[in-house]
Design a protein around this motif. Structure first.
Motif, PDB file in Angstrom:
ATOM      1  N   SER A  32       0.897  -1.574   0.116  1.00  0.00           N
ATOM      2  CA  SER A  32       0.017  -0.030   0.352  1.00  0.00           C
ATOM      3  C   SER A  32       1.078   0.970   0.412  1.00  0.00           C
ATOM      4  CB  SER A  32      -1.433  -0.320   1.043  1.00  0.00           C
ATOM      5  OG  SER A  32      -0.289  -0.040   2.116  1.00  0.00           O
ATOM      6  N   LYS A  33       0.175   2.494  -0.814  1.00  0.00           N
ATOM      7  CA  LYS A  33       1.070   3.615  -0.614  1.00  0.00           C
ATOM      8  C   LYS A  33       1.239   4.058   1.045  1.00  0.00           C
ATOM      9  CE  LYS A  33      -2.981   6.604  -1.272  1.00  0.00           C
ATOM     10  NZ  LYS A  33      -3.809   7.762  -2.010  1.00  0.00           N
ATOM     11  N   TRP A  34       0.977   3.485   1.715  1.00  0.00           N
ATOM     12  CA  TRP A  34       1.213   4.247   3.661  1.00  0.00           C
ATOM     13  C   TRP A  34       2.199   3.261   4.093  1.00  0.00           C
ATOM     14  CZ3 TRP A  34      -4.473   2.936   1.966  1.00  0.00           C
ATOM     15  CH2 TRP A  34      -4.920   4.152   1.617  1.00  0.00           C
ATOM     16  N   VAL A  35       2.607   2.070   3.565  1.00  0.00           N
ATOM     17  CA  VAL A  35       3.383   1.304   4.371  1.00  0.00           C
ATOM     18  C   VAL A  35       4.848   1.288   3.153  1.00  0.00           C
ATOM     19  CG1 VAL A  35       3.590  -0.801   5.209  1.00  0.00           C
ATOM     20  CG2 VAL A  35       1.741   0.341   5.764  1.00  0.00           C
ATOM     21  N   ARG A  36       4.841   1.210   1.868  1.00  0.00           N
ATOM     22  CA  ARG A  36       5.610   0.802   0.932  1.00  0.00           C
ATOM     23  C   ARG A  36       7.097   1.848   1.785  1.00  0.00           C
ATOM     24  NH1 ARG A  36       5.383  -1.980  -5.390  1.00  0.00           N
ATOM     25  NH2 ARG A  36       7.872  -2.469  -4.762  1.00  0.00           N
ATOM     26  N   ARG A  86       7.561   3.334   3.878  1.00  0.00           N
ATOM     27  CA  ARG A  86       8.539   3.254   6.218  1.00  0.00           C
ATOM     28  C   ARG A  86       8.610   1.624   5.662  1.00  0.00           C
ATOM     29  NH1 ARG A  86      10.351   6.767   3.929  1.00  0.00           N
ATOM     30  NH2 ARG A  86      10.896   9.093   5.261  1.00  0.00           N
TER      31      ARG A  86
END
Length: 411
Positions: A227-231, A233
């Motif tokens: 996902s764009k929120w996790v990848r 970081r």
């Protein structure tokens, strides 16, 4: 394919062993070497096949091992009861030969491109050697070429410059520490259940529960990590998974009944699947796809020591204190420490990368500003030299004032 052949040969040969030393050679060395030849190429090939959805691909690919683990524990018990240990090795060897079929399904990507790159590389090497031949004496040329060729051959398979890579060193230290407590709980979970008075089949079923949860957790973790929120970081997510794994082991001694062990196995399977799904994805995120092959090799070499030491150290603790809880506490403490270390050091690494990127952009913008200023001066000078007759009276007046001042000074 060769790894699958070694696995099958090693397990089948183990059925005819007559001593522990022979079992070490057949199961430990031959089969272990074959499994290594199976795992590393499959992980590397995933990185070459996928880029945008690579975390999901890694999670799905890694979900295959818990499927086998789910069935292996009760299967081993069934085979041992019906065919003995020799028959069990024969059947398991035949199953592992199917790895050859899986290896045959892999196909190389872009053979034409690889051929062109190889030709260009060879031409560049030939040109470099020709230049050295022209510019250097004969004796020094032979020594330099020999050293260069030797270094290139070694560096082709193991890129030792990775030890200068800050992110790689952080990953390596954290993983080496983590593997001291990663596999030991799996090894001692069934014996611990038997130690508490649970029957053999119920104890083996705990591993099946762990594997079922692990099988679901790996692709799910891959989807979350993509996902764009996790990848961006993903290193923080990996650190959390390791610390969560350690917390499960620290709480395991509180599970004194079979229900408690089922709950522990479920959470352990979730944490284990999260770590395994991101284990290689985080490494590729740090070093890139081009250097991933060498990075996997170097990391595996370093991790082997702690992987081998983890279960024996746990066994020593069990024999010394006569209780399994100290082994679980040791594994949990080590993994929490590893997760905390990775979280802190990855935070530092991200800060340093942001700082280096900012400095790089400043260096790129500095020459542009100097060039713009110089261009402005040139334009101003050009405009001043190209002034027309409109400013001619002012120039004459200025020259007249200069002459008057010179005359006054002479007087």
């Amino acid at each position: 394919m060769f790894g699958g052949l070694l696995c099958g040969v090693g397990m089948i040969s183990a059925a005819f062993c007559t001593s522990i030393l022979q079992l070490y050679i057949c199961v430990g060395f031959i089969t272990g070497f074959g499994l290594a030849l199976n795992l590393q190429p499959s992980v590397i090939i995933i990185g070459k096949y996928f880029l945008k959805r690579r975390p999901i691909a890694n999670g799905l690919a890694m979900a295959g091992s818990p499927v086998m683990l789910c069935t292996l524990a009760p299967l081993n018990q069934f085979l041992f009861d019906n065919f003995g240990w020799r028959g069990s090795f024969l059947i398991l060897g035949a199953i592992l030969l199917n790895c050859c079929v899986a290896g045959a399904l892999f196909r190389p990507i872009g053979p034409g491109t690889a051929l062109v790159k190889t030709q260009v590389t060879e031409e560049g090497k030939d040109a470099l050697k020709g230049k050295i031949t022209e510019d250097s004496p004969m004796e020094n040329k032979t020594e330099e070429e020999g050293e260069k060729d030797c270094f290139e051959k070694v560096n082709q398979y193991l890129d030792f410059s990775l030890f200068k890579h800050r992110g790689f060193l952080i990953y390596l230290i954290g993983n080496v520490l983590m593997f001291l407590g990663f596999f030991a709980p799996i090894v001692f979970l069934a014996p611990y259940a038997k130690h508490t008075g649970i029957d053999e089949y119920s104890a083996a079923f705990l591993l099946s529960i762990l594997a079922i949860v692990d099988m679901v957790a790996r692709p799910t973790t891959g989807i979350i990590a993509n996902s764009k929120w996790v990848r961006p970081r993903i290193q923080y997510f990996f650190s959390f998974a390791i610390a969560f794994n350690g917390a499960c082991h620290l709480l395991c001694p509180l599970a004194s009944s079979y229900t408690g062990l089922v709950v522990y196995s479920s959470f352990f399977g979730l944490a284990f699947g999260m770590v395994c799904a991101m284990l290689f994805e985080t490494l590729m995120d740090l070093v890139g796809a081009a250097r991933f092959t060498s990075a996997v090799g170097l990391v595996t070499i370093a991790e082997c020591c702690t992987i081998l030491l983890g279960p024996p150290i746990g066994g020593i603790l069990i024999d010394t204190f006569g209780d399994y809880k100290y082994m679980f506490i040791k594994c949990g403490a080590v993994m929490v420490l590893a997760g905390t270390f990775l979280f802190i050091m990855n935070y530092y690494n991200y800060r340093m990368l942001a700082k280096e990127e900012k400095e790089r952009k400043a260096k790129e913008e500095a020459p542009k500003s100097v060039r713009t200023e110089n261009e402005g001066k040139k334009i101003w000078n050009k405009d001043s030299t190209q002034d027309g007759p409109e400013l001619e009276p002012l120039r004459e007046k200025g020259e007249g004032l200069k002459k008057e001042m010179n005359g006054t000074n002479e007087v």
